[in-house]
Design an enzyme around this catalytic site. Structure first.
Site, PDB file in Angstrom:
ATOM      1  N   ASN A 285      -9.310 -27.861 100.439  1.00 56.72           N
ATOM      2  CA  ASN A 285      -9.318 -28.131 101.877  1.00 56.72           C
ATOM      3  C   ASN A 285     -10.735 -28.341 102.390  1.00 56.72           C
ATOM      4  OD1 ASN A 285      -6.596 -27.653 101.654  1.00 56.72           O
ATOM      5  ND2 ASN A 285      -6.725 -25.544 102.400  1.00 56.72           N
TER       6      ASN A 285
ATOM      7  N   ASP B  31     -11.317 -27.836 105.628  1.00 54.39           N
ATOM      8  CA  ASP B  31     -11.430 -27.021 106.843  1.00 54.39           C
ATOM      9  C   ASP B  31     -12.223 -25.751 106.542  1.00 54.39           C
ATOM     10  OD1 ASP B  31      -8.071 -26.194 106.100  1.00 54.39           O
ATOM     11  OD2 ASP B  31      -9.670 -24.697 106.112  1.00 54.39           O
TER      12      ASP B  31
ATOM     13  N   HIS C 189     -13.655 -30.360  97.582  1.00 54.73           N
ATOM     14  CA  HIS C 189     -13.497 -31.673  98.211  1.00 54.73           C
ATOM     15  C   HIS C 189     -14.368 -31.820  99.455  1.00 54.73           C
ATOM     16  CE1 HIS C 189      -9.295 -32.309  96.197  1.00 54.73           C
ATOM     17  NE2 HIS C 189     -10.306 -32.525  95.377  1.00 54.73           N
TER      18      HIS C 189
HETATM   19  C1  BV8 Z   1     -12.053 -38.226  90.671  1.00 53.76           C
HETATM   20  C2  BV8 Z   1     -10.795 -34.894 100.845  1.00 53.76           C
HETATM   21  C3  BV8 Z   1     -13.361 -39.222  89.013  1.00 53.76           C
HETATM   22  C4  BV8 Z   1     -10.731 -36.017 101.822  1.00 53.76           C
HETATM   23  C5  BV8 Z   1      -9.232 -35.415  99.027  1.00 53.76           C
HETATM   24  C6  BV8 Z   1      -7.572 -44.395  90.968  1.00 53.76           C
HETATM   25  C7  BV8 Z   1      -8.872 -44.542  91.479  1.00 53.76           C
HETATM   26  C8  BV8 Z   1      -9.743 -43.465  91.615  1.00 53.76           C
HETATM   27  C9  BV8 Z   1      -9.315 -42.214  91.229  1.00 53.76           C
HETATM   28  C10 BV8 Z   1      -8.031 -42.075  90.773  1.00 53.76           C
HETATM   29  C11 BV8 Z   1      -7.146 -43.139  90.614  1.00 53.76           C
HETATM   30  N1  BV8 Z   1      -5.969 -42.667  90.108  1.00 53.76           N
HETATM   31  C12 BV8 Z   1      -6.065 -41.347  89.954  1.00 53.76           C
HETATM   32  C13 BV8 Z   1      -7.301 -40.975  90.345  1.00 53.76           C
HETATM   33  C14 BV8 Z   1      -7.835 -39.679  90.396  1.00 53.76           C
HETATM   34  C15 BV8 Z   1      -7.677 -39.218  91.848  1.00 53.76           C
HETATM   35  C16 BV8 Z   1      -6.268 -38.686  92.002  1.00 53.76           C
HETATM   36  O1  BV8 Z   1      -5.970 -37.628  91.513  1.00 53.76           O
HETATM   37  N2  BV8 Z   1      -5.418 -39.457  92.679  1.00 53.76           N
HETATM   38  C17 BV8 Z   1      -4.033 -39.031  92.842  1.00 53.76           C
HETATM   39  C18 BV8 Z   1      -3.528 -39.498  94.193  1.00 53.76           C
HETATM   40  C19 BV8 Z   1      -3.222 -39.570  91.687  1.00 53.76           C
HETATM   41  N3  BV8 Z   1      -8.665 -38.178  92.053  1.00 53.76           N
HETATM   42  C20 BV8 Z   1      -9.854 -38.503  92.537  1.00 53.76           C
HETATM   43  O2  BV8 Z   1     -10.191 -39.620  92.892  1.00 53.76           O
HETATM   44  C21 BV8 Z   1     -10.851 -37.364  92.541  1.00 53.76           C
HETATM   45  N4  BV8 Z   1     -12.048 -37.795  91.918  1.00 53.76           N
HETATM   46  O3  BV8 Z   1     -11.083 -38.311  89.960  1.00 53.76           O
HETATM   47  O4  BV8 Z   1     -13.291 -38.614  90.286  1.00 53.76           O
HETATM   48  C22 BV8 Z   1     -14.785 -39.407  88.709  1.00 53.76           C
HETATM   49  C23 BV8 Z   1     -15.209 -39.148  87.425  1.00 53.76           C
HETATM   50  C24 BV8 Z   1     -16.536 -39.336  87.118  1.00 53.76           C
HETATM   51  C25 BV8 Z   1     -17.421 -39.774  88.097  1.00 53.76           C
HETATM   52  C26 BV8 Z   1     -16.984 -40.017  89.401  1.00 53.76           C
HETATM   53  C27 BV8 Z   1     -15.655 -39.841  89.716  1.00 53.76           C
HETATM   54  C28 BV8 Z   1     -11.200 -36.960  93.963  1.00 53.76           C
HETATM   55  C29 BV8 Z   1      -9.980 -36.453  94.682  1.00 53.76           C
HETATM   56  C30 BV8 Z   1     -10.369 -35.880  96.036  1.00 53.76           C
HETATM   57  C31 BV8 Z   1      -9.911 -36.793  97.154  1.00 53.76           C
HETATM   58  N5  BV8 Z   1     -10.122 -36.126  98.432  1.00 53.76           N
HETATM   59  N6  BV8 Z   1      -9.508 -34.746 100.150  1.00 53.76           N
HETATM   60  C32 BV8 Z   1      -9.771 -35.734 102.923  1.00 53.76           C
HETATM   61  O5  BV8 Z   1      -9.234 -34.613 103.039  1.00 53.76           O
HETATM   62  O6  BV8 Z   1      -9.570 -36.670 103.730  1.00 53.76           O
HETATM   63  S1  BV8 Z   1      -7.687 -35.299  98.325  1.00 53.76           S
HETATM   64  C33 BV8 Z   1      -6.325 -34.856  99.284  1.00 53.76           C
HETATM   65  O7  BV8 Z   1      -5.334 -34.350  98.391  1.00 53.76           O
HETATM   66  C34 BV8 Z   1      -6.407 -33.713 100.181  1.00 53.76           C
HETATM   67  O8  BV8 Z   1      -7.536 -33.664 100.921  1.00 53.76           O
HETATM   68  C35 BV8 Z   1      -6.259 -32.497  99.316  1.00 53.76           C
HETATM   69  O9  BV8 Z   1      -7.539 -31.987  99.091  1.00 53.76           O
HETATM   70  C36 BV8 Z   1      -5.715 -33.069  98.061  1.00 53.76           C
HETATM   71  C37 BV8 Z   1      -4.567 -32.299  97.489  1.00 53.76           C
HETATM   72  O10 BV8 Z   1      -3.559 -32.229  98.476  1.00 53.76           O
HETATM   73  P1  BV8 Z   1      -2.887 -30.797  98.718  1.00 53.76           P
HETATM   74  O11 BV8 Z   1      -3.941 -29.858  99.183  1.00 53.76           O
HETATM   75  O12 BV8 Z   1      -2.106 -30.405  97.512  1.00 53.76           O
HETATM   76  O13 BV8 Z   1      -1.953 -31.120  99.939  1.00 53.76           O
HETATM   77  P2  BV8 Z   1      -0.500 -31.804  99.901  1.00 53.76           P
HETATM   78  O14 BV8 Z   1      -0.167 -32.186 101.288  1.00 53.76           O
HETATM   79  O15 BV8 Z   1      -0.438 -32.826  98.816  1.00 53.76           O
HETATM   80  O16 BV8 Z   1       0.450 -30.592  99.471  1.00 53.76           O
HETATM   81  C38 BV8 Z   1       0.622 -29.498 100.367  1.00 53.76           C
HETATM   82  C39 BV8 Z   1       1.540 -28.503  99.683  1.00 53.76           C
HETATM   83  O17 BV8 Z   1       1.682 -27.380 100.556  1.00 53.76           O
HETATM   84  C40 BV8 Z   1       2.935 -29.054  99.441  1.00 53.76           C
HETATM   85  O18 BV8 Z   1       3.326 -28.732  98.114  1.00 53.76           O
HETATM   86  C41 BV8 Z   1       3.802 -28.310 100.466  1.00 53.76           C
HETATM   87  O19 BV8 Z   1       5.087 -27.995  99.924  1.00 53.76           O
HETATM   88  C42 BV8 Z   1       3.037 -27.041 100.673  1.00 53.76           C
HETATM   89  N7  BV8 Z   1       3.212 -26.465 102.007  1.00 53.76           N
HETATM   90  C43 BV8 Z   1       3.427 -27.105 103.187  1.00 53.76           C
HETATM   91  N8  BV8 Z   1       3.539 -26.191 104.181  1.00 53.76           N
HETATM   92  C44 BV8 Z   1       3.362 -24.969 103.620  1.00 53.76           C
HETATM   93  C45 BV8 Z   1       3.151 -25.133 102.240  1.00 53.76           C
HETATM   94  N9  BV8 Z   1       2.971 -24.098 101.394  1.00 53.76           N
HETATM   95  C46 BV8 Z   1       2.976 -22.860 101.930  1.00 53.76           C
HETATM   96  N10 BV8 Z   1       3.165 -22.614 103.252  1.00 53.76           N
HETATM   97  C47 BV8 Z   1       3.363 -23.636 104.115  1.00 53.76           C
HETATM   98  N11 BV8 Z   1       3.563 -23.370 105.431  1.00 53.76           N
END
Ligand code: BV8
Length: 245
Positions: A93, A95, A110
């Site tokens: 997060n 935040d 992040h």
């Molecule tokens: C990297 C900051 C390599 C910004 C975020 C193609 C091109 C480039 C990269 C990739 C690609 N394909 C894959 C990748 C890798 C990519 C990736 O994983 N993509 C995914 C989509 C497949 N990753 C990256 O690019 C990372 N970097 O790989 O670098 C590299 C290597 C060498 C040199 C240079 C680079 C960087 C990833 C970071 C991106 N930034 N955030 C912003 O916030 O705007 S990511 C974004 O998703 C969010 O910010 C968060 O941090 C992240 C994960 O999300 P979650 O926190 O899990 O949130 P989500 O909503 O998904 O889930 C919430 C959960 O809570 C749910 O399960 C829900 O059921 C639950 N919930 C809901 N309410 C409640 C609850 N639980 C309890 N109580 C509740 N009340």
């Protein structure tokens, strides 16, 4: 005992901050295209739109308050240290609700929404107002080089060496409020399992990698995390006389 906690957007959901991929389509990435708002290419192409997206989230954050789940982790950090243990809290997060709830050691892999980074001098400074393409860097004075201090898709998350070192030495890995869909964070549970570390998922519902966890606690974080902390601290294996003096 060293406990490694990875938190995600779900822990801040009950504080009113959006999550990203909720199945009901209300998630941030269901309403906005991450490739148009959360990549360096998007920022280079249209900085005003990207800045406006983060300015809105920054104002939303300033109006939010930590919830009982954040408070429970702050209590766990203090109590573990008192007993000679350690809590490593890594959050996806951007935040500051963990800090505002009292957590003292938080690793924002992040980045942080309340900070700006200068692309000219690399200085990171606290930033709570709107960030614009004409703002001057407080450190070097140059204009037009400030960006949100967050990690976009395709950028390397912060603290990876520190994270893997802490993970290797953990006794328990716990993921809280994360869908397990973004790497490298989503890969930490597999790392933990490969090192023979017990794993637990605390979430509203099963995450993408739920099958990799030994234990599962489902329900809203504001209830499930305090209950988990209470149970953990009552465990006789964790009871240790507080260091004297
Ligand atoms: C990297 C900051 C390599 C910004 C975020 C193609 C091109 C480039 C990269 C990739 C690609 N394909 C894959 C990748 C890798 C990519 C990736 O994983 N993509 C995914 C989509 C497949 N990753 C990256 O690019 C990372 N970097 O790989 O670098 C590299 C290597 C060498 C040199 C240079 C680079 C960087 C990833 C970071 C991106 N930034 N955030 C912003 O916030 O705007 S990511 C974004 O998703 C969010 O910010 C968060 O941090 C992240 C994960 O999300 P979650 O926190 O899990 O949130 P989500 O909503 O998904 O889930 C919430 C959960 O809570 C749910 O399960 C829900 O059921 C639950 N919930 C809901 N309410 C409640 C609850 N639980 C309890 N109580 C509740 N009340």
């Amino acid at each position: 005992m060293r406990i490694f906690v990875l938190s995600g957007a779900g822990i801040s959901a009950e504080s009113g901050l959006g999550t990203f991929r909720d199945p009901d389509g209300t998630g941030i990435w269901s309403r906005f295209d991450p490739m148009k708002l959360a990549t360096p290419e998007a920022f280079a192409r249209d900085p005003e739109t990207v800045q406006a997206f983060y300015n809105a989230r920054r104002q939303n954050l300033l109006a939010a308050e930590p919830n009982a789940a954040h408070a429970a982790l702050a209590r766990l950090e203090t109590e573990l240290e008192r007993r000679g243990g350690e809590l490593v809290l890594v959050t996806q997060n951007i935040d500051d609700l963990h800090e505002r709830a009292g957590s003292r050691r938080v690793l924002h892999m992040h980045g942080e929404l309340l900070k700006a980074r200068c692309m000219r001098c690399a200085e990171v400074t606290a930033w709570t107002g709107d960030l614009g393409t004409r703002d001057a860097c407080p450190a070097c004075g140059q204009r037009g080089g400030l960006r949100p201090h967050v990690v976009w898709f395709g950028e390397m998350p912060f603290g990876m060496d520190q994270i893997f070192a802490a993970l290797a030495g953990a006794d328990l890995f716990v993921a809280i409020g994360t869908s397990g869909s973004v790497y490298p964070a989503a890969g930490f549970v597999a790392e933990a399992r490969a090192s023979g570390i017990r794993t637990c998922e605390i979430n509203l519902d099963p995450s993408d990698n739920a099958g990799l966890f030994d234990e599962h606690l489902y329900g809203p974080a504001s209830a499930s995390v305090p209950a988990w902390v209470d149970r953990l601290l009552a465990d006789p294996r964790l009871a240790k006389a507080a260091p004297t003096g």
